[in-house]
Write an enzyme that holds these catalytic residues in place. Structure first.
Site, short mmCIF file in Angstrom:
data_model
loop_
_atom_site.label_atom_id
_atom_site.label_comp_id
_atom_site.label_asym_id
_atom_site.label_seq_id
_atom_site.Cartn_x
_atom_site.Cartn_y
_atom_site.Cartn_z
N LEU A 172 -37.54 15.58 10.79
CA LEU A 172 -36.16 16.06 10.89
C LEU A 172 -35.66 15.58 12.24
CD1 LEU A 172 -36.50 19.76 9.66
CD2 LEU A 172 -35.27 17.91 8.50
N ASP A 173 -34.44 15.03 12.29
CA ASP A 173 -33.96 14.53 13.58
C ASP A 173 -33.69 15.69 14.54
OD1 ASP A 173 -31.05 15.29 13.60
OD2 ASP A 173 -30.96 13.99 11.86
N GLU A 174 -33.43 15.36 15.78
CA GLU A 174 -33.32 16.36 16.84
C GLU A 174 -32.28 17.43 16.54
OE1 GLU A 174 -32.87 16.38 21.73
OE2 GLU A 174 -32.56 14.51 20.62
N LYS A 175 -31.16 17.05 15.91
CA LYS A 175 -30.08 18.00 15.65
C LYS A 175 -30.22 18.72 14.32
CE LYS A 175 -26.69 15.68 18.52
NZ LYS A 175 -25.38 15.00 18.58
#
Length: 195
Positions: A51-54
């Site tokens: 999952l990306d950082e955001k």
């Protein structure tokens, strides 16, 4: 004892603002937060589908490469709840369902058909650590996106392609494993999954 019996598996609620890796490999990332900050994970642990950082929500971790390969093989559904900017139209939902063109690795990519529907109610999710703009700045809506592929930032790119950028993205399901009532940062060790 079979080799598979020594593998360890975890289900976590990845918080907003964390990278889906366990430590920094880059001096530019020194101030970033990592999964290893949440728990003392065993040697050889890997995130299954990042999952990306955001983005936040359900993330599976394992020491078993075969399990990781299976989940990432496009045989397993992943469900996301996306809060989008604006009151999403039926036309936009139909476009998302049939596939849209996004950029990936410097090339154009046509997403595969998937399941998308508008949520009638705001999902009951933990409050995000970073505030999301409220309805004073215009309406927002929530959709469910269920797909089997997982290109980098795919759901965000898809909703932007149809004119409804994602404001918040939470993965709520991988296969038959649900986020349920987990809270942000929860780490649960499980006996195994998706077998």
């Amino acid at each position: 004892m079979k080799a598979s019996s020594i593998h360890r598996h975890f289900v976590i609620y990845k918080p907003y603002g964390y990278l889906s890796q366990f430590k920094s490999h880059d001096s530019k990332q020194q101030k970033k937060r990592f999964l290893g900050d949440l728990f003392d994970f065993p040697e050889g642990i890997m995130a299954i589908g990042r999952l990306d950082e955001k983005s936040e929500g359900l993330l599976l971790l394992t020491t078993d490469g075969k399990v990781s390969d299976y989940v990432n093989s496009q045989k397993v559904e992943k469900e996301y709840y996306a809060q989008v900017d604006g009151d999403i139209s039926i036309e936009a939902i139909e476009q998302l369902k049939s596939g849209v063109e996004i950029g990936f690795d410097g090339r154009k990519y046509q997403t595969k058909p998937c399941k998308v529907f508008k949520l009638n109610d705001i999902p009951e999710l933990p409050i995000r650590s970073k505030k999301i703009r409220d309805d004073r700045h215009g309406p927002t809506s929530w959709i469910s996106v269920i797909l089997k592929e997982g290109k980098f930032r795919q759901v965000r790119k898809m909703t932007s392609a149809v004119g409804f950028p994602t404001l918040r993205l939470v993965r709520v399901r991988v296969g038959n494993i649900l986020l349920d009532n987990m809270q942000v940062g929860d780490v649960v060790e499980v006996g195994g999954f998706l077998r």
